[in-house]
Design a protein around this motif. Sequence first.
Motif, PDB file in Angstrom:
ATOM      1  N   LYS A   1      43.187 -10.805 -30.896  1.00 33.87           N
ATOM      2  CA  LYS A   1      42.724  -9.664 -31.696  1.00 33.87           C
ATOM      3  C   LYS A   1      41.526  -9.026 -31.018  1.00 33.87           C
ATOM      4  N   LYS A   2      41.626  -7.727 -30.802  1.00 44.64           N
ATOM      5  CA  LYS A   2      40.502  -6.990 -30.215  1.00 44.64           C
ATOM      6  C   LYS A   2      39.974  -5.998 -31.242  1.00 44.64           C
ATOM      7  N   PHE A   3      38.648  -5.860 -31.286  1.00 46.83           N
ATOM      8  CA  PHE A   3      38.018  -4.762 -32.020  1.00 46.83           C
ATOM      9  C   PHE A   3      37.408  -3.865 -30.948  1.00 46.83           C
ATOM     10  N   GLY A   4      38.049  -2.773 -30.617  1.00 41.65           N
ATOM     11  CA  GLY A   4      37.606  -1.972 -29.473  1.00 41.65           C
ATOM     12  C   GLY A   4      37.774  -2.795 -28.208  1.00 41.65           C
ATOM     13  N   ASP A   5      36.694  -2.926 -27.441  1.00 43.36           N
ATOM     14  CA  ASP A   5      36.746  -3.723 -26.215  1.00 43.36           C
ATOM     15  C   ASP A   5      36.446  -5.193 -26.485  1.00 43.36           C
ATOM     16  N   PHE A   6      35.968  -5.480 -27.692  1.00 42.90           N
ATOM     17  CA  PHE A   6      35.528  -6.835 -27.997  1.00 42.90           C
ATOM     18  C   PHE A   6      36.722  -7.719 -28.392  1.00 42.90           C
ATOM     19  N   ILE A   7      36.848  -8.869 -27.724  1.00 39.94           N
ATOM     20  CA  ILE A   7      37.964  -9.774 -28.034  1.00 39.94           C
ATOM     21  C   ILE A   7      37.488 -10.822 -29.036  1.00 39.94           C
ATOM     22  N   ALA A   8      37.920 -10.690 -30.289  1.00 38.21           N
ATOM     23  CA  ALA A   8      37.454 -11.602 -31.338  1.00 38.21           C
ATOM     24  C   ALA A   8      38.289 -12.881 -31.365  1.00 38.21           C
TER      25      ALA A   8
END
Length: 312
Positions: A11-18
């Motif tokens: 799962k990504k939020f924008g470029d951030f991989i959560a």
Amino acid sequence: MNILEIQDLTKKFGDFIAVDDMSLSISEGEIFGFLGSNGAGKSTTINMITGLLRKNKGSIKILGQEASKHGEFIKKHIGLVPQELAIYEDLSAYENVKFFAGLYGLRGQELEKRTVEALEFVGLADKRKSYPKTFSGGMKRRLNIACAIAHQPKLIIMDEPTVGIDPQSRQYILASVRKLNEMGCTIIYTSHYMEEVEEICTRIAIIDHGKIIAEGTKEQLKSLITDSKVIFIEVKSPDTVDVQAIHGIQGVANVKVVENTVQIHSELGVNNLNQIIAYFINHHIEIRSLDEKEPNLETVFLTLTGRNLRDS
Ligand SMILES: Nc1ncnc2c1ncn2[C@@H]1O[C@H](COP(=O)(O)OP(=O)(O)OP(=O)(O)O)[C@@H](O)[C@H]1O
Ligand SMILES: [Mg+2]
């Protein structure tokens, strides 16, 4: 049989991989713990399992069915106790449970019967007509649980169900988890409280930066670090401690300062305590107390991540 199978979940939020390429299997009958600090990706993983969040990649199978393709089936078999309380203040305890059980698909007499049973199960039967605003934090948490179990799901996911409640309610909730498990439910239990996870879980996944960095029974996890110990030295002036200098002492694997305590991770069998204490004396740093701990899940976490569970 595996009740849950996750493959390469991302799962990504924008470029951030959560959640980062996570794979995991949970068998029927387990109490499986997700242990991880703030922001590790526990809730994000859970929200994808329950269909509240869309995944970017990977597969989630529940009882062999791909979750994204069988929404109704999944809804019937999963109960979610969310991290943020999800109860309506202007509905009574009874109406709250009935509302959620209805969402999960129960109707008519069965709905009424299961609503009463769920309230009894969490010890709120005599409060069924009361409104949540009159409840303590622990009672609200118990109501939150009743809302998730009335439809008798096979898999119950509890996201930090004991945050901010009194010890008595916490014990009550832990006992309920065990009872639900004895009744045949599989549980995913999320917490930052190492003691809870250690007490009730059959297996544990340590999650950090969206990845499972270790997984197994608590014995298996502890065996990963049987060759190490942690020395806790409480000092008067932690700002004056030179972490690098302590790191240079033989056998020291990791050093961290948390508030007033210097935590020194050291190999077992290397007798370096004299040298460590000498550092503090030579630098005129007053020692207030000294403690040495054998591996537990907290020290496993510290070793694997370099951080404490609750301060990151
Ligand atoms: N909707 C969102 N938009 C952007 N970033 C998000 C969103 N939801 C979560 N994140 C980020 O993803 C990361 C994982 O969050 P998550 O809530 O899954 O952590 P957690 O392990 O449940 O933490 P906690 O113990 O605090 O509940 C965090 O860095 C968080 O800031
Ligand atoms: Mg969370």
